[in-house]
Each structure stands twice: as structure tokens, then as C-alpha cells.
Design a protein around this motif. Structure first.
Motif, PDB file in Angstrom:
ATOM      1  N   ARG A 125      35.548  69.070  -6.593  1.00 40.05           N
ATOM      2  CA  ARG A 125      36.304  68.336  -5.590  1.00 40.05           C
ATOM      3  C   ARG A 125      37.156  67.308  -6.336  1.00 40.05           C
ATOM      4  O   ARG A 125      36.621  66.474  -7.074  1.00 40.05           O
ATOM      5  N   GLU A 126      38.469  67.392  -6.152  1.00 44.22           N
ATOM      6  CA  GLU A 126      39.386  66.519  -6.883  1.00 44.22           C
ATOM      7  C   GLU A 126      39.771  65.301  -6.056  1.00 44.22           C
ATOM      8  O   GLU A 126      39.982  65.414  -4.851  1.00 44.22           O
ATOM      9  N   SER A 127      39.887  64.181  -6.751  1.00 41.51           N
ATOM     10  CA  SER A 127      40.494  63.007  -6.133  1.00 41.51           C
ATOM     11  C   SER A 127      41.932  62.931  -6.637  1.00 41.51           C
ATOM     12  O   SER A 127      42.169  62.849  -7.847  1.00 41.51           O
ATOM     13  N   THR A 128      42.905  63.008  -5.713  1.00 36.05           N
ATOM     14  CA  THR A 128      44.313  62.987  -6.103  1.00 36.05           C
ATOM     15  C   THR A 128      45.043  61.880  -5.342  1.00 36.05           C
ATOM     16  O   THR A 128      44.487  61.264  -4.421  1.00 36.05           O
ATOM     17  N   THR A 129      46.289  61.667  -5.731  1.00 39.16           N
ATOM     18  CA  THR A 129      47.093  60.651  -5.051  1.00 39.16           C
ATOM     19  C   THR A 129      47.303  61.026  -3.584  1.00 39.16           C
ATOM     20  O   THR A 129      47.568  60.175  -2.740  1.00 39.16           O
ATOM     21  N   ALA A 130      47.153  62.340  -3.277  1.00 41.85           N
ATOM     22  CA  ALA A 130      47.320  62.810  -1.896  1.00 41.85           C
ATOM     23  C   ALA A 130      45.985  62.893  -1.159  1.00 41.85           C
ATOM     24  O   ALA A 130      45.889  63.486  -0.091  1.00 41.85           O
ATOM     25  N   GLY A 131      44.924  62.332  -1.742  1.00 39.04           N
ATOM     26  CA  GLY A 131      43.607  62.388  -1.113  1.00 39.04           C
ATOM     27  C   GLY A 131      42.669  63.331  -1.844  1.00 39.04           C
ATOM     28  O   GLY A 131      43.044  63.946  -2.836  1.00 39.04           O
ATOM     29  N   ASP A 132      41.432  63.434  -1.315  1.00 34.66           N
ATOM     30  CA  ASP A 132      40.448  64.319  -1.932  1.00 34.66           C
ATOM     31  C   ASP A 132      40.638  65.743  -1.423  1.00 34.66           C
ATOM     32  O   ASP A 132      41.010  65.951  -0.273  1.00 34.66           O
ATOM     33  N   ARG A 133      40.346  66.706  -2.300  1.00 37.17           N
ATOM     34  CA  ARG A 133      40.443  68.108  -1.888  1.00 37.17           C
ATOM     35  C   ARG A 133      39.507  68.967  -2.714  1.00 37.17           C
ATOM     36  O   ARG A 133      39.291  68.702  -3.898  1.00 37.17           O
ATOM     37  N   TRP A 134      38.946  69.998  -2.072  1.00 40.67           N
ATOM     38  CA  TRP A 134      38.124  70.972  -2.787  1.00 40.67           C
ATOM     39  C   TRP A 134      39.037  71.901  -3.558  1.00 40.67           C
ATOM     40  O   TRP A 134      40.043  72.370  -3.021  1.00 40.67           O
ATOM     41  N   VAL A 135      38.705  72.165  -4.802  1.00 37.84           N
ATOM     42  CA  VAL A 135      39.490  73.086  -5.617  1.00 37.84           C
ATOM     43  C   VAL A 135      39.291  74.505  -5.085  1.00 37.84           C
ATOM     44  O   VAL A 135      38.168  74.905  -4.787  1.00 37.84           O
ATOM     45  N   GLU A 136      40.400  75.238  -4.926  1.00 39.81           N
ATOM     46  CA  GLU A 136      40.340  76.621  -4.453  1.00 39.81           C
ATOM     47  C   GLU A 136      40.077  77.553  -5.635  1.00 39.81           C
ATOM     48  O   GLU A 136      40.601  77.345  -6.723  1.00 39.81           O
ATOM     49  N   ALA A 137      39.268  78.585  -5.388  1.00 42.34           N
ATOM     50  CA  ALA A 137      39.027  79.583  -6.437  1.00 42.34           C
ATOM     51  C   ALA A 137      40.336  80.316  -6.727  1.00 42.34           C
ATOM     52  O   ALA A 137      41.175  80.482  -5.849  1.00 42.34           O
ATOM     53  N   ARG A 138      40.495  80.732  -7.978  1.00 47.47           N
ATOM     54  CA  ARG A 138      41.712  81.435  -8.383  1.00 47.47           C
ATOM     55  C   ARG A 138      41.452  82.927  -8.515  1.00 47.47           C
ATOM     56  O   ARG A 138      40.425  83.341  -9.056  1.00 47.47           O
ATOM     57  N   ALA A 139      42.401  83.735  -8.047  1.00 49.11           N
ATOM     58  CA  ALA A 139      42.259  85.190  -8.161  1.00 49.11           C
ATOM     59  C   ALA A 139      42.155  85.591  -9.625  1.00 49.11           C
ATOM     60  O   ALA A 139      41.469  86.543  -9.971  1.00 49.11           O
ATOM     61  N   GLY A 140      42.829  84.826 -10.496  1.00 52.20           N
ATOM     62  CA  GLY A 140      42.800  85.142 -11.925  1.00 52.20           C
ATOM     63  C   GLY A 140      41.389  85.063 -12.504  1.00 52.20           C
ATOM     64  O   GLY A 140      41.060  85.786 -13.445  1.00 52.20           O
ATOM     65  N   ASP A 141      40.545  84.195 -11.928  1.00 52.73           N
ATOM     66  CA  ASP A 141      39.159  84.095 -12.399  1.00 52.73           C
ATOM     67  C   ASP A 141      38.390  85.367 -12.059  1.00 52.73           C
ATOM     68  O   ASP A 141      37.590  85.846 -12.854  1.00 52.73           O
ATOM     69  N   ASP A 142      38.617  85.891 -10.848  1.00 50.96           N
ATOM     70  CA  ASP A 142      37.954  87.144 -10.458  1.00 50.96           C
ATOM     71  C   ASP A 142      38.433  88.285 -11.350  1.00 50.96           C
ATOM     72  O   ASP A 142      37.644  89.141 -11.751  1.00 50.96           O
ATOM     73  N   ASP A 143      39.730  88.285 -11.660  1.00 53.21           N
ATOM     74  CA  ASP A 143      40.286  89.345 -12.511  1.00 53.21           C
ATOM     75  C   ASP A 143      39.643  89.304 -13.898  1.00 53.21           C
ATOM     76  O   ASP A 143      39.308  90.342 -14.469  1.00 53.21           O
ATOM     77  N   ALA A 144      39.465  88.080 -14.420  1.00 57.53           N
ATOM     78  CA  ALA A 144      38.892  87.934 -15.759  1.00 57.53           C
ATOM     79  C   ALA A 144      37.451  88.449 -15.789  1.00 57.53           C
ATOM     80  O   ALA A 144      37.028  89.100 -16.745  1.00 57.53           O
ATOM     81  N   ALA A 145      36.698  88.156 -14.734  1.00 52.43           N
ATOM     82  CA  ALA A 145      35.308  88.628 -14.674  1.00 52.43           C
ATOM     83  C   ALA A 145      35.262  90.139 -14.472  1.00 52.43           C
ATOM     84  O   ALA A 145      34.428  90.827 -15.063  1.00 52.43           O
ATOM     85  N   ALA A 146      36.179  90.654 -13.641  1.00 49.82           N
ATOM     86  CA  ALA A 146      36.192  92.091 -13.338  1.00 49.82           C
ATOM     87  C   ALA A 146      36.507  92.912 -14.582  1.00 49.82           C
ATOM     88  O   ALA A 146      36.071  94.046 -14.722  1.00 49.82           O
ATOM     89  N   ARG A 147      37.270  92.308 -15.501  1.00 46.61           N
ATOM     90  CA  ARG A 147      37.611  93.007 -16.745  1.00 46.61           C
ATOM     91  C   ARG A 147      36.327  93.388 -17.505  1.00 46.61           C
ATOM     92  O   ARG A 147      36.238  94.454 -18.103  1.00 46.61           O
ATOM     93  N   TRP A 148      35.325  92.497 -17.448  1.00 47.90           N
ATOM     94  CA  TRP A 148      34.049  92.789 -18.129  1.00 47.90           C
ATOM     95  C   TRP A 148      33.249  93.827 -17.350  1.00 47.90           C
ATOM     96  O   TRP A 148      32.509  94.611 -17.938  1.00 47.90           O
ATOM     97  N   ASP A 149      33.365  93.812 -16.012  1.00 55.42           N
ATOM     98  CA  ASP A 149      32.639  94.806 -15.213  1.00 55.42           C
ATOM     99  C   ASP A 149      33.066  96.210 -15.619  1.00 55.42           C
ATOM    100  O   ASP A 149      32.271  97.134 -15.664  1.00 55.42           O
ATOM    101  N   ALA A 150      34.361  96.345 -15.905  1.00 53.66           N
ATOM    102  CA  ALA A 150      34.899  97.655 -16.244  1.00 53.66           C
ATOM    103  C   ALA A 150      34.401  98.156 -17.596  1.00 53.66           C
ATOM    104  O   ALA A 150      34.402  99.354 -17.854  1.00 53.66           O
ATOM    105  N   THR A 151      33.939  97.237 -18.440  1.00 54.15           N
ATOM    106  CA  THR A 151      33.492  97.626 -19.784  1.00 54.15           C
ATOM    107  C   THR A 151      31.978  97.660 -19.892  1.00 54.15           C
ATOM    108  O   THR A 151      31.428  97.804 -20.960  1.00 54.15           O
ATOM    109  N   ARG A 152      31.324  97.486 -18.759  1.00 55.02           N
ATOM    110  CA  ARG A 152      29.855  97.449 -18.764  1.00 55.02           C
ATOM    111  C   ARG A 152      29.253  98.729 -19.349  1.00 55.02           C
ATOM    112  O   ARG A 152      29.705  99.798 -19.078  1.00 55.02           O
TER     113      ARG A 152
END
Lengths: 152, 109
Positions: A125-152
Motif C-alpha cells: 500500500r503506497e502513500s503518495t501525494t494523491a493519497g494512499d492506494r493499494w498497488v495493483e498486480a502487474r500482468a508482467g509479473d504473471d508472465d514472468a512466473a508463467a515462463r517458468w511453468d512452461a519449463t517445468r
């Protein structure tokens, strides 16, 4: 294969020394440190609160480490993740892997971070000049993890 | 709790005396991070009508409350579920006493 979730800071040098102490099989140590930035999506960040799910967090990290041990030729691994209030430049996470050779050390270290970012129950959860906000998950993170699934 | 407070004492006595045959499943829910805030709850005891309940039944039951529950748990929304501290897909069975956690996609590291 230790795992630690803590509010206090860590000393990477000391942790690496402890992990490989007396182990002459080790020819490669790879480590990663994640730190708090002062900018997120073009917005200034003054602080970060890290929440987790006690009870599941350690179990999830241990499962990810066991997975790494099954996939790569490594001797040992360490994950330390901080929770609570952090500020820009603070350390968030440390991953260390020991191996005979650099290939498995690098790969296992990257795998651990990729899986941690999609499977371990932490939320920022970030504190910013525009207020507090929960960080959103990034699709790129799922892609990075999925890359390993493919090589299992 | 979904057990109606209008249920007769006799019915409650029957359910309590025959727990193995009761056609319901009572779990403990945990709401984390942003979901804890929008639901204004850390978790609750939740009784499901089905005795062979799944994670999907938990989501259906909560979604039926409407409001923020229906919005956050709408099909297609990214919600993760863990049963007894392990990530669990919708078809996962839940049993009496299980801890079922609902949370947004994780953002650690």
C-alpha cells in the motif's frame, strides 16, 4: 532453506556469509535485493506499507524454495521479506542462492523472485501525494512466473 | 452467519445433535488487504447450504449479498482464494472448520 518474514532490516553481507559458511562445495552465490522506489506510475511515493497473511506467508515461501530446489542444482537458499512501514530506499526483500556454478544460481534466484511476486501473500500500500492506494498486480509479473511453468 | 435467527430451537437441536449429517458447512473466512477494507471486515464464520461445498460456493454465497461483495467478487474480477493457507482453485472442496482467505493478486517483492 530458511525463510524469514520480519519488520526489521537485514544485512545482505552477513546473511550471505552465514548461508555459505564452511561449505566448500559452493562456487557461486547469486542474490537479489528489492528496494522501495520514490516513484510509482509517475506519482511520488513517500512511503510503503507491506501487509501479509500470517500463517500462509512462511508456508508459501517454503513451498517456493522447495520448488527451486527441485528445479535447479542448488545447495541452499534464503528468502527474507520485510513487512510493515517502509520508506523510499529501504530494503524490502532479499533472496540468496548457493550453487556449484553460476547458471543454476542465477536461474534459481530469478525463479524465486518471479514466483514470490505472484504466489507469496504480500500486498503493498503506497502513500503518495494523491493519497494512499493499494498497488495493483502487474500482468508482467504473471508472465514472468508463467515462463517458468512452461519449463517445468 | 447464515443460520436464520428465526430457525426453531427444535431444528437447531437436531442439527447440533447430528453434525455428521447436517446439510451445511461452516467455515471461517479471512479478508485481506484491499478486500478487508472494502468489505469492512477481517473475516467471519460463514455457513454454506451445501454439505459438499466448494470455493465456488463460498464466492457465490458472498456475492449474493450484493453491494461491494457483488462488485468485488463479480465473475472476471481477479480474486485469489486460499484454503487452509494454500492457494485453491474454484473446484476445491471446503470442509467444516476450514480457513478460507480471499485476497487480491499479491504485490510483494
Amino acid at each position: 532453506m530458511p525463510v524469514r518474514v520480519q519488520t526489521s532490516d537485514f544485512d545482505a553481507g552477513r546473511e550471505i556469509a552465514a548461508l555459505r559458511a564452511g561449505d566448500a562445495r559452493v562456487g557461486a552465490v547469486a542474490s537479489f535485493i528489492g528496494t522501495v522506489r520514490d516513484l510509482s506510475d509517475a506519482t511520488a511515493v513517500s512511503g510503503l506499507t507491506l501487509e501479509h497473511y500470517p500463517g500462509m506467508t512462511e508456508k508459501a515461501l517454503e513451498a517456493i524454495l522447495a520448488d527451486a530446489r527441485a528445479r535447479f542444482d542448488i545447495f541452499d537458499g534464503l528468502v527474507i521479506h520485510r513487512v510493515g512501514e517502509l520508506k523510499p530506499t529501504d530494503q524490502i526483500v532479499l533472496v540468496v542462492v548457493t550453487s556449484a556454478h553460476r547458471g543454476d544460481a542465477f536461474d534459481a534466484c530469478r525463479f524465486l523472485m518471479d514466483y514470490l511476486k505472484t504466489k507469496a501473500p504480500f500486498w503493498k500500500r503506497e502513500s503518495t501525494t494523491a493519497g494512499d492506494r493499494w498497488v495493483e498486480a502487474r500482468a508482467g509479473d504473471d508472465d514472468a512466473a508463467a515462463r517458468w511453468d512452461a519449463t517445468r | 452467519m447464515l443460520v436464520s435467527d428465526r430457525a426453531s430451537p427444535l431444528l437447531l437441536t437436531m442439527l447440533a445433535s447430528r453434525p455428521a449429517l447436517a446439510a451445511s458447512t461452516t467455515i471461517r473466512t479471512v479478508y485481506l488487504a484491499r478486500l478487508r477494507e472494502v468489505f469492512a471486515s477481517r473475516g467471519e464464520a460463514l455457513t454454506l447450504a451445501a454439505d459438499a461445498a466448494t470455493v465456488a460456493d463460498v464466492l457465490d454465497t458472498l456475492r449474493a449479498r450484493g453491494g461491494a461483495w457483488a462488485v468485488e467478487l463479480a465473475p472476471g474480477r481477479a480474486v485469489r482464494v486460499a484454503v487452509n493457507h494454500t492457494l485453491a482453485p474454484p473446484a476445491t472442496r471446503v470442509r467444516n472448520g476450514d480457513e478460507v482467505a480471499l485476497f487480491p493478486p499479491v504485490t510483494g517483492g
